[in-house]
Write an enzyme that holds these catalytic residues in place. Structure first.
Site, PDB file in Angstrom:
ATOM      1  N   SER A 165       0.826  -1.203   0.000  1.00  0.00           N
ATOM      2  CA  SER A 165       0.000   0.000   0.000  1.00  0.00           C
ATOM      3  C   SER A 165       0.868   1.265   0.000  1.00  0.00           C
ATOM      4  O   SER A 165       1.671   1.456  -0.908  1.00  0.00           O
ATOM      5  CB  SER A 165      -0.971  -0.041   1.180  1.00  0.00           C
ATOM      6  N   ASP A 260     -10.229  -3.197  -4.951  1.00  0.00           N
ATOM      7  CA  ASP A 260      -9.307  -2.249  -4.332  1.00  0.00           C
ATOM      8  C   ASP A 260      -9.293  -0.974  -5.175  1.00  0.00           C
ATOM      9  O   ASP A 260      -9.101  -1.041  -6.393  1.00  0.00           O
ATOM     10  CB  ASP A 260      -7.906  -2.872  -4.286  1.00  0.00           C
ATOM     11  N   HIS A 290      -8.045  -4.943  -0.912  1.00  0.00           N
ATOM     12  CA  HIS A 290      -6.886  -4.276  -0.335  1.00  0.00           C
ATOM     13  C   HIS A 290      -6.595  -4.846   1.062  1.00  0.00           C
ATOM     14  O   HIS A 290      -7.509  -5.245   1.781  1.00  0.00           O
ATOM     15  CB  HIS A 290      -7.167  -2.773  -0.228  1.00  0.00           C
TER      16      HIS A 290
END
Length: 321
Positions: A165, A260, A290
């Site tokens: 991320s 995501d 995610h």
């Protein structure tokens, strides 16, 4: 390009989201950063991979002109003669959340699965320390590893970068910076569902508006805390996609998830790396959302992309095998 048609979300992920809704948990963007950090810490602790083999750990700090950057070193029980390969791991959390503790299980597993020393970086978080504080901290940590390789038992010619991320964004930007910052740049980068461009909003922001652990609204909250100035969002250190060229960056593995909001930009970054001559593998997961990497304890199928990353890292860090 990522197809707009995706398969159903993984059943274990759906169950987690159902329980989250029933708990009436507020989304991160409706909390103060400190409150959100506490929730994220406790959530990661509850959902982390179950670690079956522990690495030896050592907490150190990297001195800079203004402050010290905490790092944790994970050593597998099997050490390589002449220095072990290493992985600099950069945690996710939108540059606002996360710590060494939230990704501790992942780092243990990387060290023991890859047979490499893992160096986790506790970089400064926004909004207290907005861009470029986090980038500067991970850059300082990499330089520390290179300059102290002998003392750390690390082979400086075999160092990889990894992150998830926002940590994936930092790892990607670091891979670009290190093309000229060090004598021997990293030899691989692994980016799990990375942020690659906060100067714009991809189609994923339209697709994922609610009902997921990361939504468009959450990403805007993260972005506004990390880079409140619009000008900074166009800086390649915050948005690696904005670099003039990606040529010369380390060979990459990029893993994206269909459910995501960052899916499209991760895929676009993989395509851009390839166009700029960087060997790139893009693994797209149709049934994942995610943050699956920090939820391996409740999403068993997360082990599959993790193991793929392990295989990729071993191929790069142990080329003679």
């Amino acid at each position: 390009m990522v197809s707009s048609k995706t398969t159903a979300l993984n059943a274990d992920a759906l169950e987690f989201l159902r329980k989250a809704r029933e708990s009436a948990r507020l989304p991160f963007q409706e909390m103060a950063p400190e409150e959100a950090r506490k929730l994220y810490e406790s959530s990661c602790c509850m959902t982390a991979f179950s670690v079956t083999e522990l690495a030896q750990t050592q907490d150190l700090s990297v001195a800079t002109a203004q402050h010290a950057v905490p790092i944790r070193i994970y050593r597998p029980m099997r050490s390589a003669p002449g220095g072990s390969p290493a992985i600099l791991y950069i945690h996710g959390g939108g540059w606002v959340l996360g710590s060494i503790s939230t990704h501790d299980a992942i780092c243990h597993m990387l060290a023991t699965s890859v047979d490499a020393v893992v160096v986790a970086v506790d970089y400064r978080l926004a909004p207290d320390y907005p861009f470029p504080a986090g980038f500067n901290d991970v850059l300082a940590a990499y330089h520390f590893v290179c300059h102290n390789a002998t003392e750390l038992g690390i082979d400086p010619t075999r160092v990889a970068l990894a992150g998830d991320s926002a940590g994936g964004a930092l790892a990607a930007s670091l891979a670009l910076a290190l093309r000229t910052e060090v004598d021997v740049p990293p030899i691989a980068q692994v980016l799990f569902y990375p942020v690659t461009d906060i100067s714009t909003e991809s189609q994923g922001y339209e697709r994922v508006q609610d009902g997921s652990i990361l939504t468009a609204q959450t990403m805007r909250w993260f972005r506004d805390h990390y880079a409140p100035r619009s000008l900074d969002r166009h800086d390649w250190r915050a948005s690696p996609m904005k670099a003039q060229s990606l040529h010369g960056a380390a060979p990459a593995l990029i893993i994206t998830a269909a459910h995501d909001p960052l899916c499209e930009e991760g895929g676009a970054y993989a395509e851009r790396l390839e166009r700029d001559g960087v060997p790139t593998t893009h693994v797209h997961l149709e049934d994942q959302m995610h943050a699956f990497l920090t939820m391996g304890g409740i999403i068993p199928s997360a082990r599959v992309p993790f193991d793929y990353a392990v295989q990729f890292l071993r191929q790069r860090l142990f080329p003679s095998e």
